[in-house]
Each structure stands twice: as structure tokens, then as C-alpha cells.
Design a protein around this motif. Structure first.
Motif, PDB file in Angstrom:
ATOM      1  N   UNK A 244       4.884   1.959 -54.698  1.00 23.98           N
ATOM      2  CA  UNK A 244       5.321   2.185 -53.122  1.00 23.98           C
ATOM      3  C   UNK A 244       6.156   3.205 -51.615  1.00 23.98           C
ATOM      4  N   UNK A 245       5.589   2.956 -50.919  1.00 20.31           N
ATOM      5  CA  UNK A 245       5.800   3.835 -49.517  1.00 20.31           C
ATOM      6  C   UNK A 245       6.173   2.908 -48.401  1.00 20.31           C
ATOM      7  N   UNK A 246       6.320   1.629 -48.738  1.00 21.35           N
ATOM      8  CA  UNK A 246       6.551   0.868 -47.489  1.00 21.35           C
ATOM      9  C   UNK A 246       7.221   1.377 -46.548  1.00 21.35           C
TER      10      UNK A 246
ATOM     11  N   UNK B 211       0.136  -1.773 -64.357  1.00 19.93           N
ATOM     12  CA  UNK B 211      -0.398  -1.059 -62.719  1.00 19.93           C
ATOM     13  C   UNK B 211       0.689  -0.649 -61.849  1.00 19.93           C
ATOM     14  N   UNK B 212       2.066  -1.132 -62.085  1.00 17.59           N
ATOM     15  CA  UNK B 212       3.528  -1.180 -61.153  1.00 17.59           C
ATOM     16  C   UNK B 212       3.356  -1.471 -59.992  1.00 17.59           C
ATOM     17  N   UNK B 213       2.200  -2.982 -59.685  1.00 11.95           N
ATOM     18  CA  UNK B 213       2.048  -4.018 -58.963  1.00 11.95           C
ATOM     19  C   UNK B 213       2.071  -5.491 -58.531  1.00 11.95           C
ATOM     20  N   UNK B 214       3.345  -5.222 -59.751  1.00 14.77           N
ATOM     21  CA  UNK B 214       4.091  -6.766 -59.829  1.00 14.77           C
ATOM     22  C   UNK B 214       5.104  -6.967 -58.353  1.00 14.77           C
ATOM     23  N   UNK B 215       5.374  -5.886 -57.731  1.00 16.71           N
ATOM     24  CA  UNK B 215       6.610  -6.118 -56.558  1.00 16.71           C
ATOM     25  C   UNK B 215       7.152  -7.573 -56.249  1.00 16.71           C
TER      26      UNK B 215
ATOM     27  N   UNK C  75       5.456  -4.692 -48.190  1.00 18.39           N
ATOM     28  CA  UNK C  75       4.807  -4.069 -49.696  1.00 18.39           C
ATOM     29  C   UNK C  75       3.686  -2.228 -49.241  1.00 18.39           C
ATOM     30  N   UNK C  76       3.204  -1.756 -48.983  1.00 17.15           N
ATOM     31  CA  UNK C  76       2.620  -0.218 -48.712  1.00 17.15           C
ATOM     32  C   UNK C  76       2.188  -0.128 -50.126  1.00 17.15           C
ATOM     33  N   UNK C  77       1.089  -0.541 -50.683  1.00 14.29           N
ATOM     34  CA  UNK C  77       1.232   0.161 -52.408  1.00 14.29           C
ATOM     35  C   UNK C  77       0.364   1.123 -52.505  1.00 14.29           C
ATOM     36  N   UNK C  78       0.147   2.610 -52.454  1.00 15.11           N
ATOM     37  CA  UNK C  78      -0.627   3.730 -52.422  1.00 15.11           C
ATOM     38  C   UNK C  78      -1.239   3.982 -54.099  1.00 15.11           C
ATOM     39  N   UNK C  79      -2.389   3.975 -53.939  1.00 15.58           N
ATOM     40  CA  UNK C  79      -3.236   4.067 -55.531  1.00 15.58           C
ATOM     41  C   UNK C  79      -2.894   5.374 -56.156  1.00 15.58           C
ATOM     42  N   UNK C  80      -2.662   5.861 -57.117  1.00 13.73           N
ATOM     43  CA  UNK C  80      -2.740   7.461 -57.598  1.00 13.73           C
ATOM     44  C   UNK C  80      -3.924   7.413 -58.403  1.00 13.73           C
TER      45      UNK C  80
END
Length: 541
Positions: free
Chosen positions: A379-381, A313-317, A367-372
Motif C-alpha cells: 500500500x502506498x496510497x 498477496x496482501x490485497x485484502x485491504x 487504496x493504491x496497491x503497487x505490485x511487487x
């Protein structure tokens, strides 16, 4: 070896056919200096640093209680104009204690006035709400034995048949020693005292593994929440793990075992966030840590067994995305919210070095991770304007000026707390194009649940909002995050919908029927009495 983060993002966008220019990126502006917030979290507290956000004067705007560590905690009245700049004024309220590391709002005695739980190094304190943002110490009144440990985690629920909540607290290391490794202690469960208004003596939740976050959550929709505990592996010397406690009314608490499906997991556990991310009706849990963070999806409702889906989900950050630091990232507070109101859940994570750890990033932005649409995140922080390089800790994502756009407040270690106002949406533009092209954010709905008797805020309920092609589900919980909690309006982004359907599964298992409701408004859903519109700040002078 893991591929670089930038490559993962590019691959994700290529496979989905989705580009960043197609998303509304919220545009945040920092208003710390002009907001009136002047609070620092100081001392040798490497963890903690929480904030509570809740409405204590019934105007619909959330106030803030900020922990100060060696400084005193502070309450700030929200004096923002609807849709305008964020404005707060400090008020003496009875919260002004030192050694406060965390704060959670909760109506403990169900009198309609929100109370406060202050986590401290020393005695934890329950503050009884007196109305109009005034509080008094209620430990003796309610029979609460606040202990004398360094408390860093909290959660609350109402067990079936009880008129008072069940509270859980998590202890960290022994601050009285120079060698804290292996000194994890102090997790406790406070259940209602039989036949009285208050709490029985605490039940030890042993073993304790240095808890930094706790959450009561109905993980398999059985109607009985369990207690998830996230622990810091730094200090339990390899002998601990993440925990899930079964809490059945009338029975002693017990840990779920590996034989029952629980998988051993050891992380630098610092925060917990939950949301029905997969649309299956079951919560998915985001666990913050140093390095890669975990996103745990339930494999089967029959067993508490989870699969990590953070990578896919590309959320490891796990590394800073801007600022030039290549060391591993350190995550603290996590919160699922729809910050651009497109009907897709997003994820905010506060970041910051523990102190001066050389192996961890010193420049570590939030982090500001926008859902797709395909369920992954981007990431758009930095593009959104919230990429602070201070040592972030606790946080809250909430609408502080009642304009339907979610704002952000973060407590920083050894520095001033920060607050950002959400101004709306922009899209990335070529360097030569100024200003950036505007893309409006979507519609929204903010809901508050009310029911008579105990648990008036319906903690443990499930609130559902139906869009054209899916149902958004939120479980109402108190706990999780990192030393921080919010209570009040439940925010839904609904994209272009002008009207949605909404229903509630109340904590006792009874469904409220589907109701039609117009969007872009604040509404109170009263059990058995329907929907009532609310105008925030309507009683301000």
C-alpha cells in the motif's frame, strides 16, 4: 484472528527481500479545483455514483461523463495540454438526465461513434453518439426496454455471429419501500433482435441478488465469455450468493452450479476487476466488499472453481491504512493498472462509508496497491497523495493528459468528484530530507484496437505485450468496476524496454501476428493493416 495489516506488510517485504525504497511511487497532485470539474453525486443513493471515460471528439484525450444522482449528469470536454495540468469544460451534450447512478461507454451500433449506457433509478437510457460529443436518446430507435428499476450494474459483450452486442443489467433494491431487505430484483439480459438493428425484449436473469457489478469475461479461455455477477449480501437475507452465468449463443442463460465447481460465496459485493495476475493466461478477479476483499484465482480451466489468494498477496485491504480509524473498510470501484510503469500490475480501489455506518470506517482512504516482483502488493496510497477521506464510489484510472502516466478520477457520495494528476515518481525519504528523492517511472505503451464491421473496438479481444521475461495480457471488457467504465487506450507499463513485441487474439478467435513496436507512444493496431502511430490532441485548436 487475522494478524494486523502492518505486520503482514512488513513480513511480506522481509520475505521477498524487497523494500519500499526500491519502487517508484507515483506522485499524484489533486487538481479538482483547477480542473473545472464541478459535479456532485447527491441524493439517497447509497450505492452507484459512476463515471464514464472515453474520447468522443477523436482527439485522443478522454472526456468524462459524471453521474449526479438527484443532480443532472454532466459531460466534460477534455481540454488538457499534453503533459500539462488537467483541464475540463462542461458541455451540454444530451446526457443531462437526473437519477443517473452509472455510465458506461460502448459503440453499440458499430458506426465508429461511441455511445453511452446510463444506469438510472427509473428507465435506463441508451444514448446514441452523434459525433463531436453529442448524444440522443436511442431507446425507441433500438427497441431497448429500459425498465423502471434501480439499475446498479452493467456489462456488454458480442456473442458469436451477432452484429449487435448483448447487454446485461443488474437491479438493486426496491426504492419504494422502507424495508428493502429481500426486495432484490431486476437483472436482465438484452440480446440482439433477430433480423433488425436493435434489441429483443429482455430475458430475466433470475434469481437476482442485488447486483452491484457485472462483467462478461472469458474465464477459461474457451472463446465464449460468461457473465460474472457480484451481489450485495446486505439485502438478499442470506439466500443469495455470487453468480456466474453461462451465456451460450442461441441458448437460454443458465447459472453454473456447485456440482460444476462453483463455490458458494456471500460478500457485500460492490465491484469487479480482472487481470491475468498469475501469468497463466487466465483472468484473476478482484471482488470488492466491506471488510476483506477477495482475489479469486482459477483452480482449473475445466471447472469454474476459484481459490481466494487475497491474503497471501496482501490485497485484502480490510482496514484503513492511515487516518486513525480502526473499523472495517468499505471498498467500491477496483481497477488493475500499472500506475508506475514498471511492468508490474497495480491495483486502485476507491473507498468510502456507505453513509453513516458506525461499524464501518468513517475515515476510509482510497487504496493504491503497487505490485511487487514476487506477485504481492504494498500500500502506498498516502505516500502517493490519493488518500481521500470522502465517500468514494465509482472511478476511472486513465491517462487524461496523454503523457503516458495514469491519472485518477473518483466520484464521491454527497460531495464533489475529485481528480488527481500523476506527476511521476518519488521514493520515501527520511523526515529530514526535502524534497524526496526522485525515481523516474518506467516506459509505457498505449494501444487502441480497431477492426472492421461489428464490434469495432474489439471487445472480448486479448492483447499481449511481451517483455524480456514475461508476457503482459489484458482482456478487453466492458463492465465491472462500480457503475463506471472506460473505453479507448489500453495502457501497458513496460519498465525500461525501449521496444516490445505485441499481438492480439481477436474476438473471433483469430490471432494477429507478433509485431515489433517502439514504446513511449500511442499506437492504433488495425486488424490486418498493422500499427499506426497516433498523436493525441494534434487536432486541438
Amino acid at each position: 484472528m487475522n494478524p494486523p495489516r502492518a505486520l503482514l506488510v512488513c513480513l511480506g517485504l522481509w520475505f521477498s527481500g524487497w523494500t519500499l525504497a526500491q519502487v517508484a511511487i507515483p506522485n499524484f497532485i489533486e487538481e479538482t479545483q483547477s480542473s473545472g470539474l464541478e459535479s456532485r453525486f447527491d441524493g439517497d443513493f447509497v450505492v452507484g455514483g459512476g463515471v464514464a471515460a472515453f474520447d468522443c471528439n477523436d482527439d485522443g484525450l478522454p472526456e468524462l461523463v459524471l453521474s449526479g444522482g438527484t443532480n443532472r449528469a454532466k459531460l466534460y470536454l477534455n481540454q488538457s495540454v499534453v503533459g500539462g495540468a488537467l483541464r475540463f469544460r462542461e458541455q451540454t451534450a444530451g446526457v443531462e438526465l437526473e437519477q443517473v447512478v452509472g455510465a458506461y461507454p460502448l459503440d453499440i451500433d458499430s458506426d465508429g461513434k461511441t455511445d453511452l449506457v446510463l444506469l438510472r433509478s427509473g428507465e435506463d437510457v441508451l444514448l446514441r453518439g452523434l459525433g463531436n460529443c453529442r448524444f440522443e436518446n436511442a431507446n425507441r430507435l433500438w427497441g431497448f426496454q429500459g425498465g423502471n428499476t434501480w439499475t446498479t450494474a452493467f456489462a456488454a459483450t458480442w456473442e458469436k455471429g451477432q452484429s449487435w452486442p448483448t447487454l446485461a443489467t443488474g437491479g438493486y433494491v426496491n426504492r419504494g419501500t422502507q424495508f428493502p431487505w429481500g426486495s432484490c430484483r431486476g437483472n436482465a439480459l438484452y440480446r440482439p433482435a433477430p433480423g433488425s438493428r436493435g434489441f429483443a425484449p429482455p430475458v430475466a436473469l433470475e434469481p437476482s441478488f442485488c447486483a452491484l457489478s457485472m462483467l462478461f469475461s472469458d474465464w477459461n479461455r474457451s472463446g465464449t465469455p460468461a457473465l460474472r455477477v457480484s451481489n450485495d449480501r446486505e439485502y438478499y437475507q442470506g439466500k443469495g450468493q455470487e453468480q456466474l452465468w453461462q451465456i451460450i449463443p442461441g441458448q437460454p442463460p443458465r447459472l453454473f452450479s456447485e456440482a460444476e465447481g462453483w463455490k458458494r460465496l456471500q460478500i457485500w459485493g460492490m465491484g469487479i476487476a480482472s487481470y491475468d495476475l498469475t501469468g497463466t493466461g487466465y483472468p484473476v478477479y478482484y471482488l470488492t466488499s466491506m471488510g476483506d476483499n477477495k482475489l479469486q484465482m482459477l483452480e482449473s480451466p475445466n471447472r469454474p472453481s476459484y481459490t481466494d489468494i487475497a491474503f497471501r498477496r496482501n490485497a485484502t485491504a480490510h482496514r484503513p491504512y492511515t487516518g486513525g480509524d480502526v473499523h472495517m473498510s468499505t471498498a467500491w470501484h477496483a481497477q488493475f493498472e500499472d500506475v508506475n510503469n514498471d511492468g508490474l500490475i497495480d491495483l486502485f480501489v476507491s473507498k468510502g462509508n456507505v453513509g453513516f455506518m458506525r461499524e464501518a470506517a468513517a475515515r476510509d482512504p482510497n487504496n493504491l496497491l503497487l505490485g511487487k516482483p514476487d506477485g504481492t502488493f504494498v500500500e502506498v496510497g498516502d505516500k502517493a497523495g490519493i488518500a481521500s477521506f470522502l465517500r468514494g464510489r465509482g472511478a476511472q484510472v486513465m491517462d487524461f493528459n496523454a503523457d503516458g502516466l495514469l491519472d485518477i478520477v473518483v466520484v464521491n457520495r454527497l460531495d464533489r468528484a475529485q481528480i488527481w494528476r500523476n506527476l511521476g515518481g518519488t521514493t520515501p525519504s527520511p523526515a529530514s530530507a526535502t524534497p524526496p528523492a526522485a525515481l523516474p517511472l518506467g516506459n509505457w505503451l498505449q494501444v487502441r484496437l480497431q477492426q472492421p464491421g461489428p464490434n469495432p473496438d474489439a471487445i472480448g479481444a486479448w492483447l499481449e505485450v511481451q517483455l524480456a521475461n514475461r508476457v503482459l495480457r489484458r482482456e478487453l471488457t466492458v463492465g465491472g468496476g462500480h457503475a463506471s467504465g472506460g473505453l479507448g487506450w489500453i495502457h501497458f507499463g513496460v519498465a525500461s524496454a525501449a521496444q516490445v513485441r505485441m499481438r492480439v487474439l481477436w474476438p473471433d478467435g483469430q490471432w494477429e501476428e507478433w509485431r515489433e513496436v517502439q514504446t513511449n507512444q500511442f499506437v492504433i493496431l488495425k486488424r490486418g493493416k498493422g500499427i499506426q502511430r497516433f498523436l493525441p490532441a494534434s487536432n486541438q485548436p
